[in-house]
Design an enzyme around this catalytic site. Structure first.
Site, PDB file in Angstrom:
ATOM      1  CD1 TRP A   1      -2.407  -1.779   2.242  1.00  0.00           C
ATOM      2  CD2 TRP A   1      -2.932  -1.337   0.128  1.00  0.00           C
ATOM      3  NE1 TRP A   1      -3.460  -2.599   1.892  1.00  0.00           N
ATOM      4  CE2 TRP A   1      -3.795  -2.339   0.595  1.00  0.00           C
ATOM      5  CE3 TRP A   1      -3.074  -0.903  -1.192  1.00  0.00           C
ATOM      6  CZ2 TRP A   1      -4.793  -2.918  -0.188  1.00  0.00           C
ATOM      7  CZ3 TRP A   1      -4.052  -1.479  -1.976  1.00  0.00           C
ATOM      8  CH2 TRP A   1      -4.893  -2.463  -1.480  1.00  0.00           C
TER       9      TRP A   1
ATOM     10  CG  HIS B   1       0.589   0.603   5.218  1.00  0.00           C
ATOM     11  ND1 HIS B   1      -0.009  -0.475   5.821  1.00  0.00           N
ATOM     12  CD2 HIS B   1       1.515   0.089   4.359  1.00  0.00           C
ATOM     13  CE1 HIS B   1       0.532  -1.598   5.366  1.00  0.00           C
ATOM     14  NE2 HIS B   1       1.445  -1.283   4.475  1.00  0.00           N
TER      15      HIS B   1
ATOM     16  CG  ASP C   1       6.578  -1.380   5.013  1.00  0.00           C
ATOM     17  OD1 ASP C   1       6.794  -2.609   5.060  1.00  0.00           O
ATOM     18  OD2 ASP C   1       5.615  -0.888   4.395  1.00  0.00           O
TER      19      ASP C   1
ATOM     20  NE  ARG D   1      12.591  -3.349   4.427  1.00  0.00           N
ATOM     21  CZ  ARG D   1      12.116  -3.298   3.196  1.00  0.00           C
ATOM     22  NH1 ARG D   1      12.526  -4.154   2.283  1.00  0.00           N
ATOM     23  NH2 ARG D   1      11.234  -2.368   2.872  1.00  0.00           N
TER      24      ARG D   1
ATOM     25  CG  HIS E   1       5.999  -7.193   5.840  1.00  0.00           C
ATOM     26  ND1 HIS E   1       5.675  -5.861   6.049  1.00  0.00           N
ATOM     27  CD2 HIS E   1       7.088  -7.426   6.629  1.00  0.00           C
ATOM     28  CE1 HIS E   1       6.511  -5.325   6.907  1.00  0.00           C
ATOM     29  NE2 HIS E   1       7.391  -6.256   7.272  1.00  0.00           N
TER      30      HIS E   1
ATOM     31  CG  HIS F   1       2.872  -2.492   8.398  1.00  0.00           C
ATOM     32  ND1 HIS F   1       3.120  -1.337   7.689  1.00  0.00           N
ATOM     33  CD2 HIS F   1       3.359  -3.503   7.631  1.00  0.00           C
ATOM     34  CE1 HIS F   1       3.739  -1.628   6.562  1.00  0.00           C
ATOM     35  NE2 HIS F   1       3.891  -2.937   6.498  1.00  0.00           N
TER      36      HIS F   1
ATOM     37  CG  ASP G   1       1.783  -5.496   4.995  1.00  0.00           C
ATOM     38  OD1 ASP G   1       1.755  -4.425   4.361  1.00  0.00           O
ATOM     39  OD2 ASP G   1       2.767  -5.856   5.679  1.00  0.00           O
TER      40      ASP G   1
ATOM     41  CG  HIS H   1       1.664  -7.944   0.628  1.00  0.00           C
ATOM     42  ND1 HIS H   1       2.530  -7.773   1.676  1.00  0.00           N
ATOM     43  CD2 HIS H   1       2.066  -7.076  -0.321  1.00  0.00           C
ATOM     44  CE1 HIS H   1       3.417  -6.841   1.381  1.00  0.00           C
ATOM     45  NE2 HIS H   1       3.146  -6.397   0.173  1.00  0.00           N
TER      46      HIS H   1
ATOM     47  CG  HIS I   1       4.284  -5.903  -4.826  1.00  0.00           C
ATOM     48  ND1 HIS I   1       3.922  -7.089  -4.236  1.00  0.00           N
ATOM     49  CD2 HIS I   1       4.349  -4.994  -3.813  1.00  0.00           C
ATOM     50  CE1 HIS I   1       3.771  -6.911  -2.933  1.00  0.00           C
ATOM     51  NE2 HIS I   1       4.034  -5.644  -2.651  1.00  0.00           N
TER      52      HIS I   1
ATOM     53  CG  ASP J   1       2.945  -2.077  -2.737  1.00  0.00           C
ATOM     54  OD1 ASP J   1       2.100  -2.916  -2.388  1.00  0.00           O
ATOM     55  OD2 ASP J   1       4.171  -2.240  -2.597  1.00  0.00           O
TER      56      ASP J   1
END
Length: 270
Positions: free
Chosen positions: A20, A25, A64, A67, A81, A135, A139, A145, A174, A178
């Site tokens: 998304w 989100h 997200d 990372r 996710h 989140h 997802d 997803h 994707h 998103d």
């Protein structure tokens, strides 16, 4: 503000783990916030006190960002996710087959909701669980997803994504789902929120029903991901594709917001 949001959306298009994008989100979280009970709202306020933006929308993309901000947790949670269930024809959920070791979005939603609802857990643990739940429920409603492992949920399918100004840009299927179709509308967050609020309310989970029905949500997303035409015949995404599939994006965002509110209202009922 619009320029910063657009830049954030473009950054999200480059990353295969996002669903998304930033705006999507945030919209799911905004919709859920509209439907919180007073008890759930008080609990959310307590849990998010001290956050930079202590709102559901403010923490909606936290998972997200791990990372970059917490690489260890980001790596451990990377498989949470998504759930690649399309190869099995979106069949009834079988954990050993569809979610080995519990590492998929279906089980992550259930595990983190259980932590959130457990008053014996520490405040920090429940705060983290809340951010994961916000989140991951977003997802699981992004169809890709719950798509095919063989193309990494459409990440290896290259397309040209139409933009709101009439142009296009390179990306993959994707990223189109998103953010591309959402961004194509050319609406800011309040305007898109109002557009989604005008859609019918989804009520399909009994009050105080836990654990969340995440297997059914993933299965529904999978059925969308495998519909004829979702994978375009060529790389160019035309106006007909946008007109056909954008309403499905909106429906999934609206559905995700209601499901998130239902889960929070049940988990934070007292």
């Amino acid at each position: 503000m619009k320029r910063l949001l657009a830049a954030a959306l473009l950054c999200c298009l480059a990353s295969p783990a996002f669903a998304w994008g930033v705006l999507g989100h945030r919209l799911v979280a905004d919709l859920a916030n509209d439907e919180l009970t007073p008890a759930a709202r008080r609990a959310v306020d307590t849990l998010l006190a001290g956050e930079k933006d202590p709102t559901l929308a403010g923490v909606a993309t936290w998972a997200d960002e791990l990372r970059a901000n917490d690489p260890d947790l980001g790596k451990r949670s990377s498989k949470w996710h998504y759930a690649d269930i399309a190869e099995n024809g979106c069949a009834d959920y079988e954990p050993p087959r569809d979610c080995p070791n519990g590492d998929c979005v279906i089980e992550a939603i259930r595990t983190q909701t259980a932590i959130l609802a457990d008053r014996s857990q520490s405040l920090d643990a429940r705060r983290q669980a809340l951010k994961f739940v916000v989140h991951f429920i977003g997802d699981v409603h992004q169809p890709l997803h719950a798509g095919f492992a063989r193309d990494k949920g459409g990440n290896t399918v290259q397309v040209r994504i139409p933009t709101a100004d009439g142009g296009d840009k390179g990306g993959n299927l994707h990223s189109l789902w998103d953010s591309g179709l959402i961004d194509r509308a050319g609406l800011d967050e309040p305007a898109y929120h109002a557009r989604l609020r005008a859609l019918p309310l989804v009520v399909d989970m009994p009050a105080h029903a836990l654990p969340p029905d995440s297997p059914a949500w993933a299965q529904q997303s999978c059925r969308i991901a495998t519909r004829p035409g979702l994978y375009p015949p060529g790389a160019d995404i035309d106006a007909a594709y946008v007109a056909t599939w954008t309403p499905l994006v909106d429906e999934q965002l609206r559905r995700a917001g209601t499901h998130l509110a239902q889960v929070l209202n049940a988990a934070l009922a007292r």
